[in-house]
Design a protein around this motif. Structure first.
Motif, PDB file in Angstrom:
ATOM      1  N   HIS A 399       0.821  -1.207   0.000  1.00  0.00           N
ATOM      2  CA  HIS A 399       0.000   0.000   0.000  1.00  0.00           C
ATOM      3  C   HIS A 399       0.866   1.273   0.000  1.00  0.00           C
ATOM      4  O   HIS A 399       0.724   2.145  -0.865  1.00  0.00           O
ATOM      5  N   HIS A 403       1.645   4.588  -2.761  1.00  0.00           N
ATOM      6  CA  HIS A 403       1.715   6.035  -2.517  1.00  0.00           C
ATOM      7  C   HIS A 403       3.071   6.584  -2.961  1.00  0.00           C
ATOM      8  O   HIS A 403       3.162   7.648  -3.572  1.00  0.00           O
ATOM      9  N   GLU A 427      -5.653   7.543  -2.779  1.00  0.00           N
ATOM     10  CA  GLU A 427      -5.788   6.129  -2.413  1.00  0.00           C
ATOM     11  C   GLU A 427      -5.999   5.204  -3.619  1.00  0.00           C
ATOM     12  O   GLU A 427      -6.206   4.005  -3.459  1.00  0.00           O
ATOM     13  N   SER A 430      -2.442   3.296  -4.068  1.00  0.00           N
ATOM     14  CA  SER A 430      -2.146   2.425  -2.929  1.00  0.00           C
ATOM     15  C   SER A 430      -3.020   1.171  -2.981  1.00  0.00           C
ATOM     16  O   SER A 430      -2.527   0.057  -2.783  1.00  0.00           O
TER      17      SER A 430
HETATM   18 ZN   LIG Z   1      -3.097   5.154   2.048  1.00  0.00          ZN
END
Ligand SMILES: [Zn+2]
Length: 615
Positions: A399, A403, A427, A430
């Motif tokens: 995740h 990013h 998001e 991620s």
């Molecule tokens: Zn995140």
């Protein structure tokens, strides 16, 4: 052959930072070589802040001065990243270090000065007629770089009042936070956490952490029921107070929306990012139509767990027990492999993150908890983990790597002014990285148990980051509409809305539990940041849609999908998020985009049924 010093965390043993081999700790020299270099950068930022004052009153003179001021802003911004992160990342290594904490606070004080010294900037830009700035931007390519920044500043301005109006609104600032402050005091400082006795005779105090842990691990349904009922009863006991506080939130939002001339509270919340209200309405409507896979999953759980009755407190118990540990040294290679579909350049960047110490891996005494990716402009992203060899920790790494790659590509491709991106798209990479990693792990899993655990992990993340968040957004929209339509807001109305939502989403697959209707009272987001959680769901839907393209059978569709996705990452914050996503092939106004999640969930549940031999 070289032997590398390895390290593995052991439960119950918290090492000092020195005990961890260097290669598992981040190398901050890409930000500043040492504190001397940091001091010099700090000094330069200090001077730049002073020098910036000279621009005041000059912006209207022409393209040249406006450009110079924009560039001076960027220079301050870029320096600020390095000065801040060098101190703050070191502080997170060991938060007990007072010297570093003092330096970090020194930076915060400088930032406050920077803000004061440049607070005149936006109002002065806005005092120049937009058409005039447009003419300048058309004639000067360098100034043209700032086109979106200027246009969006004027867009925000549409609902700014005159000086008298703004002054009046600013007086309300002090009590805007009163409902949340009271909520926060009531649920933490003044909360008396109830205690229960378990079937084993053990006594447990139900803090939120204890309560969650019990629901996730205790195999005795009666114990879970007692914990759930007692925990929620402590909210039910104060439900009229919670309702009054929430009414305060709703009235405040409606006051600000009306004062600024918005038609609804939702319009006011979405205006900054220029998102049409239809996006949220579409999200809710399509999700409600796509609840069947969610129900299918819960029917499966009820059967596999062998429960006569199945209630909200049975949702978190794992279906499959599989005690695997994932050694960090192994996992890095898997994560690199998992991003192969995104191409060699992307993959090489991920490898570099592992090889060049962008990651601070293990927990040590004094280290900050949790995980994050820090976007350090002028260096490269850094990741903080507290890696503990669990499956959750592995997915957290995937995740945060998503990013970080977003940051890296955006910083490489964009000028400073657009290097950052909004939460509305943040998001997407991620969750997409997590999905790619899941695909690889499922392919490589050695046993049925392992596949079961992986599938359940993926399914639970869809139910919690998508379905639950849409249900929350649904609640917020309905409750805000109550005040917009001059309807009363009481504990009974709020309980009624929540009860109806539970039945619309879960139908009869989850048996009724009366105290569940008060769940709204324990969701801090409702009180702290209204209309925020829907973004988790839109990001999730976007990423599911993009994964459909990346998994396409046809190689040219796939290649096109990859290119579009990478250009989304490279676009940073250079346009409104809806526009950026549309260019990547994701239109959140379309029902298809949202229903991609239900399609994915259905496929995962079908696969889990197969692995568990239940049909
Ligand atoms: Zn995140």
């Amino acid at each position: 052959m070289t032997t590398l010093e390895t390290f593995r965390p052991s439960p119950g043993d918290l090492p000092t930072r020195d005990a961890i081999p260097v290669r598992y700790k981040w190398d901050l020299s890409a930000i500043c070589r040492d504190w001397d270099e940091w001091s010099a950068a700090y000094q330069r930022l200090d001077e730049a802040i002073e020098a910036f004052k000279a621009f005041q009153g000059t912006l209207g003179q022409g393209a040249e001065t406006l450009l110079a001021a924009f560039e001076a802003m960027d220079e301050m911004g870029a320096l600020a990243y390095r000065v801040w992160y060098y101190a703050s990342l070191q502080y997170d290594e060991d938060q007990r270090n007072n010297d570093i904490n003092a330096r970090r606070q020194q930076v915060q004080i400088l930032f406050a000065r920077q803000q004061q010294a440049s607070s005149w900037f936006n109002p002065e830009v806005l005092s120049i007629p937009l058409d005039e700035i447009r003419t300048w931007m058309n004639a000067d390519a360098e100034l043209g770089v700032y086109r979106f920044a200027v246009e969006s500043l004027f867009h925000e301005q549409e609902h700014v009042l005159d000086e008298k109006g703004e002054r009046l609104l600013s007086y309300s600032g002090r009590f805007n936070s009163a409902p949340y402050d009271s909520y926060s005091a009531l649920t933490t400082a003044d909360m008396k956490f109830p205690s229960i006795s378990l079937s084993t005779g053990e006594k447990v105090t139900l803090t939120y952490g204890q309560y969650r842990a019990l629901l996730e691990t205790n195999r005795n349904q009666e114990d879970r029921a007692t914990a759930y009922r007692t925990f929620h009863q402590s909210y039910a006991d104060n439900q009229n107070t919670y309702a009054a506080l929430y009414n305060g939130v709703l009235q405040r939002d409606w006051f600000h929306a009306r004062a600024r001339g918005y038609a609804t509270t939702l319009d006011a919340a979405l205006h900054g990012n220029n998102i049409p209200t239809a996006v949220v309405e579409n999200l809710i409507q399509v999700t409600k139509q796509g609840v069947e896979p969610l129900r299918r999953y819960h029917r499966l759980r009820r059967r596999v767990l062998g429960l006569e009755s199945y209630r909200l407190y049975d949702l978190f118990i794992p279906l499959v027990q599989h005690e695997a540990t994932y050694q960090y040294d192994q996992v890095g290679a898997w994560i690199v492999d998992s991003v192969a579909p995104l191409g060699r350049t992307y993959q090489a960047a991920v490898r570099e993150a592992f090889d060049h110490r962008w990651i601070d891996v293990f927990e040590n005494a004094g280290k900050r908890s949790g995980a994050y990716s820090a976007p350090v402009y002028g260096a490269h992203p850094y990741m903080l983990l507290n890696y503990n060899e669990t499956l959750d920790a592995v997915f957290t790494l995937a995740h945060e790597m998503g990013h970080s790659m977003h940051t890296l590509l955006s910083h490489q491709a964009q000028p400073f002014v657009y290097a950052g991106y909004t939460i509305f798209v943040a998001e997407v990479p991620s969750t997409l990285n997590e999905a790619l990693f899941l695909d690889l792990m499922l392919e490589r899993a050695g046993s049925q148990e392992e596949r079961g655990v992986l599938l359940q992990h993926a399914i639970d993340s869809i139910t919690s980051t998508f379905y639950t968040q849409v249900m929350f957004a649904d609640f917020e929209l309905q409750t805000h509409r109550l005040v917009e339509q001059d309807q009363p807001v009481t504990a009974d109305t709020l309980n009624g809305i929540y009860r109806k939502l539970l039945s619309e989403y879960y139908g009869d697959v989850i048996d009724d539990e009366p105290v569940s209707q008060v769940t709204w009272a324990r969701i801090p987001h409702f009180f702290s940041t209204p209309y925020y959680v829907y973004q988790y769901a839109t990001c999730f839907a976007s990423s599911a849609r993009l994964m459909q393209q990346l998994r396409a059978a046809d190689p040219s569709t796939r290649a096109e999908g990859v290119e579009r996705y990478l250009s989304l990452l490279r676009a940073g914050g250079s346009d409104y998020p809806m526009e950026l996503l549309k260019r990547a092939g994701v239109d959140l106004g379309q029902p298809d985009t949202v229903s991609a999640v239900a399609t994915e969930l259905d496929a995962l549940v079908a696969r889990l049924e197969q692995e568990l031999g239940v049909r």
